[in-house]
Enzyme design. Structure first.
Site, PDB file in Angstrom:
ATOM      1  N   ASP A  86      31.494  10.725   1.438  1.00 16.56           N
ATOM      2  CA  ASP A  86      31.593   9.680   0.136  1.00 16.56           C
ATOM      3  C   ASP A  86      32.506   9.842  -0.787  1.00 16.56           C
ATOM      4  OD1 ASP A  86      29.353   8.596   1.759  1.00 16.56           O
ATOM      5  OD2 ASP A  86      28.290   9.090  -0.369  1.00 16.56           O
ATOM      6  N   ASP A 101      24.124   9.566   0.217  1.00 18.25           N
ATOM      7  CA  ASP A 101      23.176   9.973  -1.239  1.00 18.25           C
ATOM      8  C   ASP A 101      21.970   9.487  -0.786  1.00 18.25           C
ATOM      9  OD1 ASP A 101      25.196   7.889  -1.666  1.00 18.25           O
ATOM     10  OD2 ASP A 101      25.525   8.564  -2.942  1.00 18.25           O
ATOM     11  N   ASP A 112      21.330   6.415   4.309  1.00 19.32           N
ATOM     12  CA  ASP A 112      22.753   7.414   5.014  1.00 19.32           C
ATOM     13  C   ASP A 112      21.591   7.814   5.725  1.00 19.32           C
ATOM     14  OD1 ASP A 112      25.230   5.854   3.625  1.00 19.32           O
ATOM     15  OD2 ASP A 112      24.744   7.635   1.694  1.00 19.32           O
TER      16      ASP A 112
END
Length: 1088
Positions: free
Chosen positions: A422, A743, A747
């Site tokens: 990310d 997070d 996901d």
């Protein structure tokens, strides 16, 4: 709580009247919560129970001892020792049996004959040592894992209202009557009733197996159940059941009861099936133990694919076990034949009845030698080394901000070839600040002066930010002087609230006027909307909706914009394109995240249909576009450079604008100008990987992923598709091992699909943590690099131990075999072998498995799946050192008595006293192992074997400790260890010959491996052996098949390995946060 939906509402009305009535009955307030006094909380815990589900009772030390005793080889040794003991006490009638020939020669010395029991007793004693060591290791592992589990549980906190204050408490401290705040991404820790909130959707699949999200509302379905996940929205719940009385608790209690019944049934099965079945026991609980075949198949849902190391070790185990078995069988056969031919053919003796016990004693001795060869051949210290190495690494990784939830992830990380990361919070600091703004037709490159803005615009802007943000997001002054304000909650919202404060306004006063309960309708942020909207009812009865979100998305829905005077003017598509070009793109190219803030007014009649979102969130008036900066973490560029040098490709997968993503990727060093790489958006990615029918094709993904470095504006589905595409790709020779960071709740699928899933400890939702293998407690990318280092270190530690262990094994087996065949007795006695094998196994595994990692581990490429566990360099070292040791030992065996001018120990009769000759051989052998242990610290052919030796005090302590014990054994071991005390000069020679190992190691290092074409690696996985994912659902039999191959005698080793695999998988029950429900759809399929 078993009533849901309207039934639940009816029941509440019937018993309590309404929610207020229910709160009164529980002596709590829906707005102020419990008073929070210690007396009140304690009373509630006594009446309603604690929010704690007691874990399954750990095995007692005695149970672990009993399990260790099931080891096949140990059983064989015990039987042999007992027979040997029995025969040593048996006195044949008839005095001196001259007729028995050489067989009785040693029995003439009365004292010696009486000492015959010592060998059997010594073997039993060493068996006891091994059992205690194994049991103690299992016990300490169990203890460690429970400690880790409680640490994970303590880290899980939940927000409650007590005494009008919003506070965070550990979930174990929740009590019935608490008012808890639930939000997107939470895993509910207790049962409760929904009393107020917006747009709350819950995933109840862990209880019901239904994947559809359930919308919760106060009047239709207010029941919230523990173990379910909040997928959208926020709100408050009144806690009504905790611990064993909650839904999770009830299921766990039932599970515990059924497990106890299962255990009773299994005891009978265990007795029939012996050692092999034993290790798989703990996995029963994974599916709730239904008992039909289908469920048994599912009983191990975690095994998607064996981890690289496990697969290679399993293969090596089978190879070594077979070889050991063959060698030991040949040894026994040759010894028996040699004795029989020599006694009955050459010496032409008769088999006399009174000689039978003496002959049997000989046969028992041969049998013991054969078993000893098997014991030495099979490296049962290896499972111990793997366990110690993993447990040691896991403990140390905690200090490096990696909380490992699944043990094998630690080792898999060492083989990672790709990391999909990310952007926000991982590569960047996740401290958002507004640095640019476009308000009232002016683009401000820094925060504007509030006086420069039109008063109307300023007021609506402050309201839009203050109201249309989660009320849990706040900017608080830091307690420390001069420190930046603390951002609590969603960081993007905190950046916007900080902007309000920079404009000299206070968002809290606005929230006080319109508290959360007064919000009319909230469309919470999710990955599909990429925006958030809140509707409030104005004093005149009309409605106003505030929206914020990604600038391209919100601007497309805007038809007006506030001008320099604060009045709305038309905003045409042409104006929008110009704004994108002149405002948004320049902001994005500076690496800023652009957020558009807008509003829309509605009349009070007719009231709009709020459920028709597409008609509501449209025709907006743009207030402002702000550019939020999230600076790159200072340590990230260096960490990414290390990854690239280590052969790991880093890819950024983000929901941000492509220009912002590209700018950050350049700052991080993920992409370098002038390189051939791809930066694409999710839409373009989907267009390229799908065929005309809209189906994803692997060949299309294969064209994209090798060059892809940045995937922007991507959804969680895109992330999952990319990860799956890279893992399933056969385009490159080595199968890619992919690590993923995540997070958000969505996901989860990508984290589960990845070989190693990293969840964010700070920003991550409970759902993401649940799906992950490792939790980054500091959300920092550089911690991932540390995980790679530790992973590679585990792999190398095992390889170091194997190199050392196999050298000992090869030499010991050949010495025992050849010595037995030529001199009719092994130069290394059974007890000496056990000392060398078992005690030094345990010590060496401790010494070599606790080597700390070094930066040099990141200077090589990942090993990958097809590389053998024992490389050609290691094979060169093993064989090279074996040649040196065998040469010395055979020289000492056949001409040692002449060199040292002592009596020969060869062809000694039964029960003869220990000889100096054989003691020197034993002592030299141990000294060579000690010095070779130092050589084993390096496996890549490095010359300086002492490099960093003092950084590992455990290693130094063990080498010195082993040396000290060896002195005691030789000087004072006497008959039990078959040792005669040595003189100082003899000791010096033994140490000198041992030291020669270090010199010989330098000679071996000088021989280039590339010249030794005949050397083959061992223990590598071929492409064929990588079992596809579908088959792995049915591969519970796979281990059993391997165990059937091993039944004949090397189960001992394989069981040890299995024990680790069981523990690795068993952890998934122990370490998964205890709120996990083991329902039909609950077992989050884990990778192994």
């Amino acid at each position: 709580m078993e009533l849901r939906g309207t039934e639940g509402v009816v029941k509440i009305k019937e018993y309590y009247g309404d929610m207020e009535g229910m709160c009164r009955r529980l002596k709590t307030s829906p707005t102020e919560g419990l008073p929070g006094t210690q007396v009140d909380l304690e009373k509630r815990r006594q009446v309603y129970g604690r929010n704690f589900i007691p874990p399954k009772k750990p095995k007692t030390f005695l149970q672990l001892v009993w399990e260790a005793l099931q080891d096949v080889t140990l059983i064989i040794l015990e039987i042999a020792a007992i027979i040997s003991l029995g025969l040593s006490f048996y006195r044949p009638p008839g005095g001196d049996n001259e007729g028995c020939g050489g067989a009785a020669a040693g029995a003439e010395d009365e004292g010696e004959a009486e000492a015959g029991w010592i060998e059997g007793a010594a073997i039993l004693l060493s068996v006891v040592c091994v059992v205690l060591v194994t049991a103690f290791n299992d016990w300490s592992k169990e203890k460690q894992f429970r400690g880790l589990q409680s640490r994970i549980e303590q880290e899980q906190k939940f927000t409650v209202v007590r005494g009008s204050q919003v506070i965070q408490i550990p979930v174990a401290e929740l009590v019935v009557g608490d008012i808890a705040q639930v939000k997107y991404g939470d895993l509910l820790p207790a049962d409760g009733v929904f009393i107020q909130g917006n747009d709350l959707k819950i995933d109840e699949s862990s209880l019901t197996g239904e994947s559809d999200q359930v919308r919760k509302s106060v009047d239709k379905d207010p029941m919230l159940l523990s173990g379910t996940h909040v997928m959208e929205g926020s709100g408050r719940m009144l806690v009504t059941a905790v611990g064993v009385n909650s839904q999770t608790g009830i299921i766990f209690t039932l599970l515990g009861a059924s497990e106890a019944e299962d255990e009773k049934k299994d005891k009978k099965a265990k007795q029939q099936d012996g050692a092999a079945a034993m290790e798989m026991q703990p996995l029963k609980s994974a599916e709730g133990g239904d008992g039909d075949d289908k469920d048994k198949r599912k009983a191990n849902p975690h095994k998607k694919e064996k981890s690289v190391l496990q697969g290679k070790l399993t293969k090596l185990a089978v190879q070594i076990g077979k070889a050991g078995l063959v060698m030991s069988a040949i040894t026994v056969i040759i010894l028996v034949l040699y004795f029989a031919i020599d006694t009955f053919v050459v010496q032409k003796r008769q088999w006399l009845p009174e000689c039978t016990p003496i002959y049997i004693q000989y046969f028992v001795k041969f049998f013991i030698i054969g078993v000893t060869v098997l014991v030495v051949a099979v490296p049962e210290g290896l499972p111990l080394a793997v366990t110690i190495s993993l447990a040691y690494s896991v403990k140390k990784m905690m200090k490096d901000n990696n909380l490992v939830r699944h043990l094998d992830a630690c080792e898999t990380m060492g083989n990672a070839t790709a990391i999909c990361s990310d952007k926000t919070g991982t590569l960047t600091t996740n401290r958002m600040t507004v640095v640019q703004a476009y308000v009232g037709d002016v683009h401000y490159k820094e925060i504007p002066d509030p006086d420069a803005l039109p008063a109307k615009t300023l007021e609506v802007l402050v309201n839009a930010i203050a109201i249309n943000s989660a009320y849990t997001s706040k900017v608080l002054p830091d307690e420390r002087d001069g420190a930046l304000p603390r951002q609590v909650g969603n960081k993007t919202e905190c950046g916007l609230l900080g902007f309000v404060l920079d404009l000299k306004r206070d968002y809290q006063t606005v929230r006080n006027v319109i508290p959360e309960e007064k919000l009319y309708k909230v469309y919470t942020f999710n990955s599909v909307r990429k925006s958030m909207s809140t509707v409030v009812k104005l004093e005149d009865g009309s409605f106003r909706m505030y929206s914020k979100g990604a600038s391209e998305i919100i601007l497309k829905k805007c038809s007006k914009i506030l001008n320099a005077a604060g009045e709305p003017r038309l905003f045409k598509p042409r104006d929008r394109d110009e704004m994108v070009k002149k405002v948004i793109e320049p902001m994005a190219c500076d690496g800023l995240r652009t957020i558009c803030i807008a509003y829309r007014d509605f009349s009070q009649s007719p009231e709009p249909d709020w459920d028709n979102e597409n008609d509501i969130v449209t025709d907006l008036t743009c207030i402002a576009v702000v550019g939020i900066e999230d600076p790159v973490r200072p340590e990230v560029p260096e960490a990414i450079r290390k990854c690239q040098r280590a052969g790991i490709t880093v890819r950024m997968v983000t929901g941000d604008n492509i220009n912002t993503a590209r700018a950050i990727a350049i700052k991080c060093g993920i992409i370098h100008p002038g390189e051939d790489f791809l930066c694409i958006e999710g839409k373009e990615f989907n267009r390229r990987i799908r065929n005309e029918k809209g189906e994803i094709e692997q060949e299309r993904i294969d064209k994209i992923w090798p060059k892809l470095r940045v995937l922007a504006r991507s959804s969680p589905t895109d992330k999952h598709t990319l990860v799956k595409g890279i893992i399933d790709s056969t385009q490159v020779e080595q199968r890619q091992v992919v690590a993923v960071t995540g997070d958000g709740t969505n996901d989860g699928p990508a984290l589960k699909k990845a070989d190693v899933g990293f969840a964010m400890g700070i920003a991550g939702t409970d759902v993401a943590k649940e799906a992950s293998d490792i939790i980054l407690t500091d959300d920092n990318f550089s911690s991932i690099v540390k995980a790679v280092m530790w992973g590679r270190n585990v792999y190398d530690s095992i390889s170091k131990f194997l190199q050392f262990q196999l050298t000992v094994n090869v030499v010991a087996v050949i010495v025992a075999f050849t010595g037995a065949c030529i001199t009719q007795d092994s130069p290394l006695k059974a007890v000496q072998m056990l000392w060398v094998n078992l005690i030094m196994d345990t010590f060496a595994s401790l010494a070599l498995a606790t080597e700390p990692p070094t930066e040099s581990l990141l200077l090589r490429k990942p090993y990958g799946r097809n590389k053998p566990l024992i490389s050609r360099t290691m094979m060169k070292n093993i064989l090279g050192h074996a040649v040196y040791q065998l040469t010395l030992i055979f020289t000492l065996l056949f001409v040692g008595e002449d060199l040292f001018n002592i009596d020969s120990g060869r062809n000694a009769p039964l029960h003869s006293p220990p000889s100096e000759h054989y003691t020197i051989i034993f002592n030299t052998f141990v000294m060579m192992q000690l010095f070779n242990e130092i050589n084993a610290r390096k496996i890549q052919g490095e010359r300086n074997v002492f490099d960093g030796i003092f950084r590992n005090p455990i290693f130094c302590t063990i080498v010195l400790g082993t040396f000290a014990i060896q002195i005691i054994i030789v000087q004072f071991g006497g008959k039990p260890f078959s040792c005669a005390p040595l003189q100082l000069d003899q000791w010096m020679w033994c140490i000198f010959l041992g030291f020669g190992e270090l010199v010989w190691g330098q000679v071996i290092a000088s021989i280039p491996t590339s010249r030794l074409k005949f050397l083959k690696g061992a223990g590598h996985l071929t492409q064929k052996e990588e079992i596809p994912e579908e088959e792995f659902n049915e591969d519970v039999e796979e281990i059993d098949h391997a165990e059937r191959e091993l039944r004949r005698g090397q189960i001992l080793w394989f069981r040890g390995l299995n024990r680790i695999q069981t523990q690795v998988y068993g952890q998934e029950q122990i370490l998964g946060e205890r709120k996990k429900i083991l329902g039909p759809g609950a077992c989050l399929t884990r990778k192994s």
